[in-house]
Design a protein around this motif. Structure first.
Motif, short mmCIF file in Angstrom:
data_model
loop_
_atom_site.label_atom_id
_atom_site.label_comp_id
_atom_site.label_asym_id
_atom_site.label_seq_id
_atom_site.Cartn_x
_atom_site.Cartn_y
_atom_site.Cartn_z
N GLN A 168 0.89 -1.32 -0.02
CA GLN A 168 0.09 -0.22 0.08
C GLN A 168 0.89 1.24 0.14
OE1 GLN A 168 -0.34 -2.65 1.88
NE2 GLN A 168 -2.53 -3.13 2.36
N ASP A 187 -6.31 6.37 -4.88
CA ASP A 187 -7.34 6.99 -3.83
C ASP A 187 -7.80 6.27 -2.97
OD1 ASP A 187 -7.20 9.22 -5.54
OD2 ASP A 187 -8.97 8.75 -6.60
N GLY A 188 -7.69 6.66 -1.79
CA GLY A 188 -8.02 5.91 -0.35
C GLY A 188 -6.68 5.33 0.28
N TRP A 189 -5.68 5.36 -0.44
CA TRP A 189 -4.56 4.57 0.16
C TRP A 189 -3.46 5.55 0.61
CZ3 TRP A 189 -5.37 -0.28 2.00
CH2 TRP A 189 -6.22 -0.85 1.21
N LYS A 190 -3.59 6.87 0.25
CA LYS A 190 -2.46 7.62 0.43
C LYS A 190 -2.01 8.03 1.70
CE LYS A 190 -3.44 9.92 -4.03
NZ LYS A 190 -3.71 11.30 -4.63
N TRP A 209 -2.82 5.74 4.27
CA TRP A 209 -2.92 4.38 4.80
C TRP A 209 -1.87 4.14 5.99
CZ3 TRP A 209 0.15 0.04 4.91
CH2 TRP A 209 -0.20 -1.22 5.52
N ASP A 227 -2.21 -6.33 9.97
CA ASP A 227 -1.27 -6.39 8.59
C ASP A 227 0.02 -6.97 9.07
OD1 ASP A 227 -2.81 -4.71 6.47
OD2 ASP A 227 -2.94 -3.37 8.51
#
Length: 223
Positions: free
Chosen positions: A156, A162-165, A167, A173
């Protein structure tokens, strides 16, 4: 004249701590199930010692990481190091049974191997969770603290989607990283970047490989 619109500040989502605490408690409970042929120590020793080390951590942050204390990380790392050391001791006892013990103790070997392997995965997941970028407090966006350089490169972190910047890895994990490393005996999708994580993942792979090799050797003897 219209009234000014009140803008509500976004709520802060604190990093969850309870998954890591639950994992450690589960491993301490598993210590009670280790066969006596492998464990020469008192059965209550590891759960009691682990409970003493875990108590201040849970008391300070029972469910979420809200209070950062400098001494918390050394306590957590000490707890994990003790778990790994005792787990290696169990592995040595299991190898001793295979070499010098009763050849009919197959159930003991299989049960011990399963407990050792699960403990290995959970212990190193917590260890990686505690050391990566200075620990969970340093990584958490809600705390105004500069994190250290990354110890692990997650997929990631390499994508521009988009949505992982923004994270941030959670305990799940790190548990997945530990599981795949113990299964494949090497990193899979997440790469170690620093010397300490390479050493940790190498030790975990060695313990996992030896554990599985003992069970495989037993299977060969049966055949």
């Amino acid at each position: 004249m219209s009234k000014p619109t009140m803008v509500r500040a976004p709520s802060i989502r604190h990093t969850r701590r309870w998954p890591a605490s639950l994992a450690v408690v589960s491993v301490l409970v598993l210590q009670l199930l280790v066969p006596p042929q492998v464990n020469a120590l008192p059965r209550w020793l590891m759960p009691a010692l682990g409970g003493l080390l875990l108590l201040p951590l849970v008391w300070m942050n029972p469910f979420h990481l809200r209070r950062d204390e400098p001494w918390l990380r050394p306590v957590e790392v000490t707890l994990v190091a003790v778990l790994v050391a005792v787990n290696a001791y169990y592995l040595a006892g299991m190898i001793s049974i295979l070499v010098n013990g009763d050849p009919n103790q197959g159930k003991v070997l299989v049960k011990s191997a399963l407990l050792i392997w699960v403990t290995n995965v959970v212990a190193f997941a917590v260890w990686l969770w505690e050391v990566d970028r200075g620990g969970p407090f340093a990584r958490a966006p809600e705390h105004a603290r500069e994190a250290e350089r990354a110890d692990l490169l997650f997929p990631q972190m390499t994508v521009d989607l988009d949505g992982w910047k923004t994270w941030i890895p959670g305990f799940t994990d790190y548990l997945y990283v530990s599981f795949t490393n113990a299964t494949a005996f090497s990193p899979t999708d997440t790469m170690p970047l620093t010397a300490r994580t390479k050493v940790l993942m190498g030790v975990e792979s060695a313990i996992s490989l030896l554990t599985i090799a003992v069970v495989a050797a037993r299977a060969v003897n049966v055949l």
